[in-house]
Write a protein that holds these residues in place. Structure first.
Motif, PDB file in Angstrom:
ATOM      1  N   UNK A   1       0.837  -1.202   0.000  1.00  0.00           N
ATOM      2  CA  UNK A   1       0.000   0.000   0.000  1.00  0.00           C
ATOM      3  C   UNK A   1       0.867   1.245   0.000  1.00  0.00           C
ATOM      4  N   UNK A   2       0.409   2.243  -0.691  1.00  0.00           N
ATOM      5  CA  UNK A   2       1.104   3.530  -0.731  1.00  0.00           C
ATOM      6  C   UNK A   2       1.360   4.024   0.689  1.00  0.00           C
ATOM      7  N   UNK A   3       2.606   4.481   0.940  1.00  0.00           N
ATOM      8  CA  UNK A   3       2.973   4.976   2.255  1.00  0.00           C
ATOM      9  C   UNK A   3       3.539   3.924   3.187  1.00  0.00           C
ATOM     10  N   UNK A   4       3.363   2.667   2.844  1.00  0.00           N
ATOM     11  CA  UNK A   4       3.819   1.572   3.701  1.00  0.00           C
ATOM     12  C   UNK A   4       5.284   1.218   3.414  1.00  0.00           C
ATOM     13  N   UNK A   5       5.719   0.117   4.053  1.00  0.00           N
ATOM     14  CA  UNK A   5       7.073  -0.414   3.870  1.00  0.00           C
ATOM     15  C   UNK A   5       6.960  -1.809   3.259  1.00  0.00           C
ATOM     16  N   UNK A   6       7.860  -2.144   2.363  1.00  0.00           N
ATOM     17  CA  UNK A   6       7.868  -3.495   1.795  1.00  0.00           C
ATOM     18  C   UNK A   6       9.295  -4.016   1.739  1.00  0.00           C
ATOM     19  N   UNK A   7       9.435  -5.311   1.979  1.00  0.00           N
ATOM     20  CA  UNK A   7      10.751  -5.955   1.927  1.00  0.00           C
ATOM     21  C   UNK A   7      10.725  -7.029   0.835  1.00  0.00           C
ATOM     22  N   UNK A   8      11.632  -6.934  -0.103  1.00  0.00           N
ATOM     23  CA  UNK A   8      11.734  -7.908  -1.187  1.00  0.00           C
ATOM     24  C   UNK A   8      12.974  -8.753  -0.939  1.00  0.00           C
TER      25      UNK A   8
END
Lengths: 109, 115
Positions: free
Chosen positions: A13-20
């Protein structure tokens, strides 16, 4: 054989954090690259890790653990323009780049 | 800014035709590479070059040849195009750091369709 694994697709989601995440099995190791590729465009360089630890560059950070054959790319404060594929690539003992298939990141409002 | 240019963004050729894809870089890089990219697969190296008139086979050289007569130019040749060569072709160049190739800079790609 040489192998690099990363998830095929992720949604955030926009504004969130993501780890790939990226795991690798290669003959030797001389560094790990992350590239960003927008649809229909060329890959562009994001980061390079050769030593263990975290490298931070603005909203993007990349982590490496050589003993575990593992890296991740962390994207903070996600923006719609971060929707792209993220490619992990490892330089092997012959200094050849071995590429993962890429992770398609979809950002939702 | 490093600039890598490719001769065409889109190309349509017929089976059996000889196809030339040109790549030019303006940063005096020693190393140049040709990849193809297909859905669900990583970038696959076709050929690379560390110096003028020098070439090395990558992972999938069959059906392709290359030419590097000048440092800035690296050409990919499909001797007799086949439908399984329909793909996105990416050219890249990189400087040498500490004696070894480093970060690669990519051209915009050529989407080749063979009918």
């Amino acid at each position: 054989g040489q192998n690099i694994d990363q998830p095929t697709e992720m949604t955030a989601t926009e504004g969130a954090i993501v780890q790939i995440n990226c795991t690798y099995q290669t003959s030797g190791f001389n560094g790990l690259f992350w590239y960003q590729q927008h649809a229909g465009e060329a890959p562009t360089f994001l980061s390079y890790n050769v030593l263990d630890g975290l490298e931070e560059k603005g909203r993007f950070s990349s982590f490496l653990s050589r003993s575990k054959g593992y890296s991740y790319l962390l994207l903070k404060e996600l923006q719609m323009k971060d929707s792209a594929s993220y490619l992990c690539a490892v330089t092997d003992s012959n200094y050849q780049l071995i590429w993962g298939a890429g992770t398609k990141l979809i950002i939702k409002p | 800014d490093v600039k890598v240019t490719q001769s065409s963004r889109y190309l349509v050729k017929r089976t059996g035709e000889k196809v030339f894809l040109e790549c030019v870089q303006d940063m005096d890089h020693e190393n140049m590479f040709w990849y193809r990219q297909d859905p669900g697969l990583g970038l696959r190296l076709i050929y690379f070059s560390y110096d003028v008139k020098m070439k090395e086979k990558g992972d999938i050289p069959e059906g392709y040849s290359v030419s590097r007569e000048k440092k800035e130019r690296f050409s990919l040749i499909l001797e007799s195009a086949s439908t399984n060569q329909t793909s996105m072709y990416l050219c890249a160049s990189s400087p040498t750091s500490g004696g070894f190739p480093y970060e690669q800079y990519f051209g915009p790609g050529t989407r080749l369709t063979v009918t």
